[in-house]
Scaffold this motif. Structure first.
Motif, PDB file in Angstrom:
ATOM      1  N   THR A  27       6.207  35.855  30.842  1.00  0.00           N
ATOM      2  CA  THR A  27       7.265  35.435  30.235  1.00  0.00           C
ATOM      3  C   THR A  27       8.625  36.381  29.608  1.00  0.00           C
ATOM      4  O   THR A  27       8.210  37.403  29.369  1.00  0.00           O
ATOM      5  CB  THR A  27       6.732  34.640  28.843  1.00  0.00           C
ATOM      6  OG1 THR A  27       6.276  35.585  27.841  1.00  0.00           O
ATOM      7  CG2 THR A  27       5.891  33.629  29.232  1.00  0.00           C
ATOM      8  N   ALA A  28       9.854  35.734  29.390  1.00  0.00           N
ATOM      9  CA  ALA A  28      10.727  36.430  28.915  1.00  0.00           C
ATOM     10  C   ALA A  28      11.204  35.710  27.746  1.00  0.00           C
ATOM     11  O   ALA A  28      11.530  34.605  27.959  1.00  0.00           O
ATOM     12  CB  ALA A  28      11.690  36.854  29.921  1.00  0.00           C
ATOM     13  N   THR A  29      11.568  36.602  26.574  1.00  0.00           N
ATOM     14  CA  THR A  29      12.286  35.699  25.494  1.00  0.00           C
ATOM     15  C   THR A  29      13.547  36.213  24.979  1.00  0.00           C
ATOM     16  O   THR A  29      13.628  37.563  24.946  1.00  0.00           O
ATOM     17  CB  THR A  29      11.283  35.772  24.142  1.00  0.00           C
ATOM     18  OG1 THR A  29      10.005  35.122  24.471  1.00  0.00           O
ATOM     19  CG2 THR A  29      11.792  34.807  23.158  1.00  0.00           C
ATOM     20  N   TYR A  30      14.607  35.217  25.069  1.00  0.00           N
ATOM     21  CA  TYR A  30      15.933  35.782  24.617  1.00  0.00           C
ATOM     22  C   TYR A  30      16.442  35.048  23.249  1.00  0.00           C
ATOM     23  O   TYR A  30      15.804  33.900  22.949  1.00  0.00           O
ATOM     24  CB  TYR A  30      16.925  35.408  25.865  1.00  0.00           C
ATOM     25  CG  TYR A  30      17.146  36.421  26.693  1.00  0.00           C
ATOM     26  CD1 TYR A  30      18.026  37.264  26.987  1.00  0.00           C
ATOM     27  CD2 TYR A  30      16.009  36.503  27.973  1.00  0.00           C
ATOM     28  CE1 TYR A  30      18.239  38.037  27.956  1.00  0.00           C
ATOM     29  CE2 TYR A  30      16.049  37.402  28.805  1.00  0.00           C
ATOM     30  CZ  TYR A  30      17.216  38.242  28.777  1.00  0.00           C
ATOM     31  OH  TYR A  30      17.232  39.384  29.876  1.00  0.00           O
ATOM     32  N   VAL A  31      17.409  35.921  22.924  1.00  0.00           N
ATOM     33  CA  VAL A  31      18.031  34.996  21.384  1.00  0.00           C
ATOM     34  C   VAL A  31      19.324  35.122  21.642  1.00  0.00           C
ATOM     35  O   VAL A  31      20.136  36.070  21.403  1.00  0.00           O
ATOM     36  CB  VAL A  31      17.550  35.820  20.221  1.00  0.00           C
ATOM     37  CG1 VAL A  31      18.108  35.221  18.843  1.00  0.00           C
ATOM     38  CG2 VAL A  31      16.193  36.291  20.094  1.00  0.00           C
ATOM     39  N   PRO A  32      20.051  34.015  22.161  1.00  0.00           N
ATOM     40  CA  PRO A  32      21.385  33.735  22.407  1.00  0.00           C
ATOM     41  C   PRO A  32      22.438  34.179  21.307  1.00  0.00           C
ATOM     42  O   PRO A  32      23.412  34.894  21.355  1.00  0.00           O
ATOM     43  CB  PRO A  32      21.468  32.444  23.025  1.00  0.00           C
ATOM     44  CG  PRO A  32      20.312  32.171  23.548  1.00  0.00           C
ATOM     45  CD  PRO A  32      19.245  32.900  22.885  1.00  0.00           C
ATOM     46  N   ALA A  33      22.093  33.832  19.932  1.00  0.00           N
ATOM     47  CA  ALA A  33      22.625  33.918  18.809  1.00  0.00           C
ATOM     48  C   ALA A  33      22.609  35.214  18.467  1.00  0.00           C
ATOM     49  O   ALA A  33      23.222  35.612  17.182  1.00  0.00           O
ATOM     50  CB  ALA A  33      22.588  32.910  17.949  1.00  0.00           C
ATOM     51  N   ALA A  34      21.867  36.095  18.812  1.00  0.00           N
ATOM     52  CA  ALA A  34      21.632  37.544  18.368  1.00  0.00           C
ATOM     53  C   ALA A  34      22.069  38.367  19.476  1.00  0.00           C
ATOM     54  O   ALA A  34      21.396  39.220  20.001  1.00  0.00           O
ATOM     55  CB  ALA A  34      20.221  37.679  18.022  1.00  0.00           C
ATOM     56  N   GLY A  35      23.101  38.172  19.992  1.00  0.00           N
ATOM     57  CA  GLY A  35      24.069  39.030  21.173  1.00  0.00           C
ATOM     58  C   GLY A  35      23.136  38.948  22.374  1.00  0.00           C
ATOM     59  O   GLY A  35      23.102  39.827  23.311  1.00  0.00           O
ATOM     60  N   ALA A  58      26.463  44.172  19.351  1.00  0.00           N
ATOM     61  CA  ALA A  58      25.142  44.118  18.709  1.00  0.00           C
ATOM     62  C   ALA A  58      24.963  42.711  17.895  1.00  0.00           C
ATOM     63  O   ALA A  58      25.841  42.548  16.817  1.00  0.00           O
ATOM     64  CB  ALA A  58      25.066  45.358  17.833  1.00  0.00           C
ATOM     65  N   ALA A  59      24.065  41.866  18.186  1.00  0.00           N
ATOM     66  CA  ALA A  59      23.708  40.645  17.497  1.00  0.00           C
ATOM     67  C   ALA A  59      24.962  39.757  17.457  1.00  0.00           C
ATOM     68  O   ALA A  59      24.724  38.833  16.531  1.00  0.00           O
ATOM     69  CB  ALA A  59      23.157  41.015  15.962  1.00  0.00           C
ATOM     70  N   ASN A  60      25.892  39.878  18.394  1.00  0.00           N
ATOM     71  CA  ASN A  60      26.882  39.068  18.054  1.00  0.00           C
ATOM     72  C   ASN A  60      26.506  37.431  18.371  1.00  0.00           C
ATOM     73  O   ASN A  60      25.680  37.214  19.389  1.00  0.00           O
ATOM     74  CB  ASN A  60      27.952  39.452  19.177  1.00  0.00           C
ATOM     75  CG  ASN A  60      29.308  38.417  19.368  1.00  0.00           C
ATOM     76  OD1 ASN A  60      29.199  37.472  19.849  1.00  0.00           O
ATOM     77  ND2 ASN A  60      30.212  39.212  18.634  1.00  0.00           N
ATOM     78  N   PRO A  61      27.160  36.479  17.418  1.00  0.00           N
ATOM     79  CA  PRO A  61      26.507  35.250  17.514  1.00  0.00           C
ATOM     80  C   PRO A  61      27.234  34.176  18.407  1.00  0.00           C
ATOM     81  O   PRO A  61      26.929  33.196  18.382  1.00  0.00           O
ATOM     82  CB  PRO A  61      26.554  34.636  15.989  1.00  0.00           C
ATOM     83  CG  PRO A  61      27.786  35.609  15.505  1.00  0.00           C
ATOM     84  CD  PRO A  61      27.604  36.953  16.288  1.00  0.00           C
ATOM     85  N   ASP A  62      28.179  34.770  19.395  1.00  0.00           N
ATOM     86  CA  ASP A  62      29.315  34.005  19.763  1.00  0.00           C
ATOM     87  C   ASP A  62      28.855  33.541  21.297  1.00  0.00           C
ATOM     88  O   ASP A  62      29.601  32.702  22.053  1.00  0.00           O
ATOM     89  CB  ASP A  62      30.655  34.622  19.835  1.00  0.00           C
ATOM     90  CG  ASP A  62      31.076  34.558  18.260  1.00  0.00           C
ATOM     91  OD1 ASP A  62      30.786  33.566  17.466  1.00  0.00           O
ATOM     92  OD2 ASP A  62      31.752  35.673  17.979  1.00  0.00           O
ATOM     93  N   TRP A  63      27.757  34.055  21.560  1.00  0.00           N
ATOM     94  CA  TRP A  63      27.282  33.428  23.176  1.00  0.00           C
ATOM     95  C   TRP A  63      27.155  32.038  23.193  1.00  0.00           C
ATOM     96  O   TRP A  63      26.491  31.440  22.124  1.00  0.00           O
ATOM     97  CB  TRP A  63      26.085  34.477  23.502  1.00  0.00           C
ATOM     98  CG  TRP A  63      26.433  35.868  23.659  1.00  0.00           C
ATOM     99  CD1 TRP A  63      26.324  36.741  22.984  1.00  0.00           C
ATOM    100  CD2 TRP A  63      26.546  36.259  25.112  1.00  0.00           C
ATOM    101  NE1 TRP A  63      26.467  37.835  23.546  1.00  0.00           N
ATOM    102  CE2 TRP A  63      26.515  37.657  24.892  1.00  0.00           C
ATOM    103  CE3 TRP A  63      26.604  35.910  26.339  1.00  0.00           C
ATOM    104  CZ2 TRP A  63      26.809  38.707  25.762  1.00  0.00           C
ATOM    105  CZ3 TRP A  63      27.004  36.681  27.429  1.00  0.00           C
ATOM    106  CH2 TRP A  63      26.993  38.054  27.081  1.00  0.00           C
ATOM    107  N   ARG A  64      27.628  31.619  24.284  1.00  0.00           N
ATOM    108  CA  ARG A  64      27.251  29.873  24.325  1.00  0.00           C
ATOM    109  C   ARG A  64      26.381  29.962  25.591  1.00  0.00           C
ATOM    110  O   ARG A  64      26.639  30.152  26.669  1.00  0.00           O
ATOM    111  CB  ARG A  64      28.551  29.395  24.520  1.00  0.00           C
ATOM    112  CG  ARG A  64      28.622  27.863  24.973  1.00  0.00           C
ATOM    113  CD  ARG A  64      30.115  27.515  25.339  1.00  0.00           C
ATOM    114  NE  ARG A  64      30.739  27.982  26.439  1.00  0.00           N
ATOM    115  CZ  ARG A  64      31.071  27.386  27.506  1.00  0.00           C
ATOM    116  NH1 ARG A  64      30.861  26.078  27.563  1.00  0.00           N
ATOM    117  NH2 ARG A  64      31.514  28.051  28.611  1.00  0.00           N
ATOM    118  N   VAL A  65      25.274  29.168  25.347  1.00  0.00           N
ATOM    119  CA  VAL A  65      24.383  29.009  26.563  1.00  0.00           C
ATOM    120  C   VAL A  65      24.998  27.718  27.239  1.00  0.00           C
ATOM    121  O   VAL A  65      25.380  26.848  26.881  1.00  0.00           O
ATOM    122  CB  VAL A  65      22.947  28.455  26.125  1.00  0.00           C
ATOM    123  CG1 VAL A  65      22.104  28.089  27.170  1.00  0.00           C
ATOM    124  CG2 VAL A  65      22.477  29.292  25.367  1.00  0.00           C
TER     125      VAL A  65
END
Length: 300
Positions: A17-25, A102-109
């Motif tokens: 498994t791989a875990t991502y956090v889009p709202a944390a960069g 770093a930890a930028n919250p602006d990524w859009r899935v």
């Protein structure tokens, strides 16, 4: 602790498994086979969110590693950076370090399935990002987990008539679980070693690096390289475990980081060497000509 939504991808052919956090960069916080973790957790996600302390696999953007001064020039544009402003962080010597995402919250899935995650960030719509890097573009990260391999594809597409310098990278902190650090084996390809001064900046000396496999032992590394060929493979192994990092396309430079106080090795794919943004040693993403770079991590 700040609550953030995670996305976990599942390899259809294995238990990886791989875990991502889009709202944390768009950071990858875990690459695991059941309870066996292959990414260094270091100080954890919260320290990344609050202080930019890296862990897992963060993106280093728009420059990887450090710059030699708080100013750079591209064509007729001079940009002045201020540590602590517009996302700029500095190292112990005051040098701008690892970009501003770093930890930028602006990524859009924009796409998500069992084993695929795709997200983008429209740089040109964020004034603080433009203040530090005034080149409008769309940044897209596409991640796939299959056949025990995490593949990360990054595309930079200019959204104005300005070309975009490509000086970014990633910082996979890989680890070998359950095996003492001194017994790890590190394999590197042939490339060119960029010697650095006491600030971690290239001196201009660049002897050949023969590559090969070595026992890590008590080795400390924080070394830069270029002349990395497309398809070059680095790997870290120990016991029955092996983590392979492949520079599939677009990454001609690398950084190896092995601190003595942490059981991790950073094998960092970079599109350009340290301080390239100031030295003019980089490729550009021209208008209407997107540039894509790919690296992958295979768990053996």
């Amino acid at each position: 602790m700040t609550a953030v939504r995670t996305v976990t991808l599942h390899d259809p052919s294995s238990s990886l498994t791989a875990t991502y956090v889009p709202a944390a960069g768009m950071i990858c916080t875990s690459l695991a086979d059941g309870a066996v973790e292959y990414l260094g957790q270091r100080r954890g996600l919260q320290a990344y969110l609050t202080d930019g302390k890296t862990m897992g696999i963060p993106i280093l953007y728009p420059w990887a590693n450090r710059l030699s001064a708080n100013e750079y020039r591209v064509d007729d544009t001079t940009v002045r950076l201020t540590p602590g402003v517009d996302g700029v962080r500095a190292d112990a010597h005051g040098a701008p370090m690892h970009g501003v995402l770093a930890a930028n919250p602006d990524w859009r899935v924009i796409e998500k399935s069992e084993n695929v995650l795709k997200a983008d960030l429209d740089w040109g719509t964020h004034p603080k990002l433009l203040a530090a890097f005034p080149f409008p573009h769309r940044l897209t990260m596409a991640v796939t987990l299959a056949d025990r391999t995490l593949t990360v594809s990054t595309t930079v597409a200019a959204t104005s008539e300005r070309s975009v310098p490509l000086c970014y990278g990633y910082h996979p902190y890989v680890t070998i679980p359950g095996v003492p650090r001194e017994d790890w084996q590190l394999h590197t390809p042939t490339m060119r070693h960029l010697l650095v001064d006491d600030r971690g900046l290239p001196t201009g000396e660049s002897p050949d690096w023969p590559g090969g496999t070595r026992r890590l032992g008590t080795t400390e590394l924080d070394d830069g390289f270029d002349a990395v060929e497309a398809g070059a493979v680095f790997w870290l192994s120990g016991g029955s475990h092996r983590v392979e990092v492949r520079f599939d396309a677009g990454y001609s430079a690398a950084q190896l980081f092995a601190p003595p106080s942490d059981n991790v090795v950073g094998i960092e794919p970079m599109t350009a060497p340290t301080d390239a943004l100031r030295r003019g040693k980089y490729r550009m993403a021209a208008p209407r000509t997107p540039e894509t770079a790919i690296f992958s991590i295979k768990i053996g």
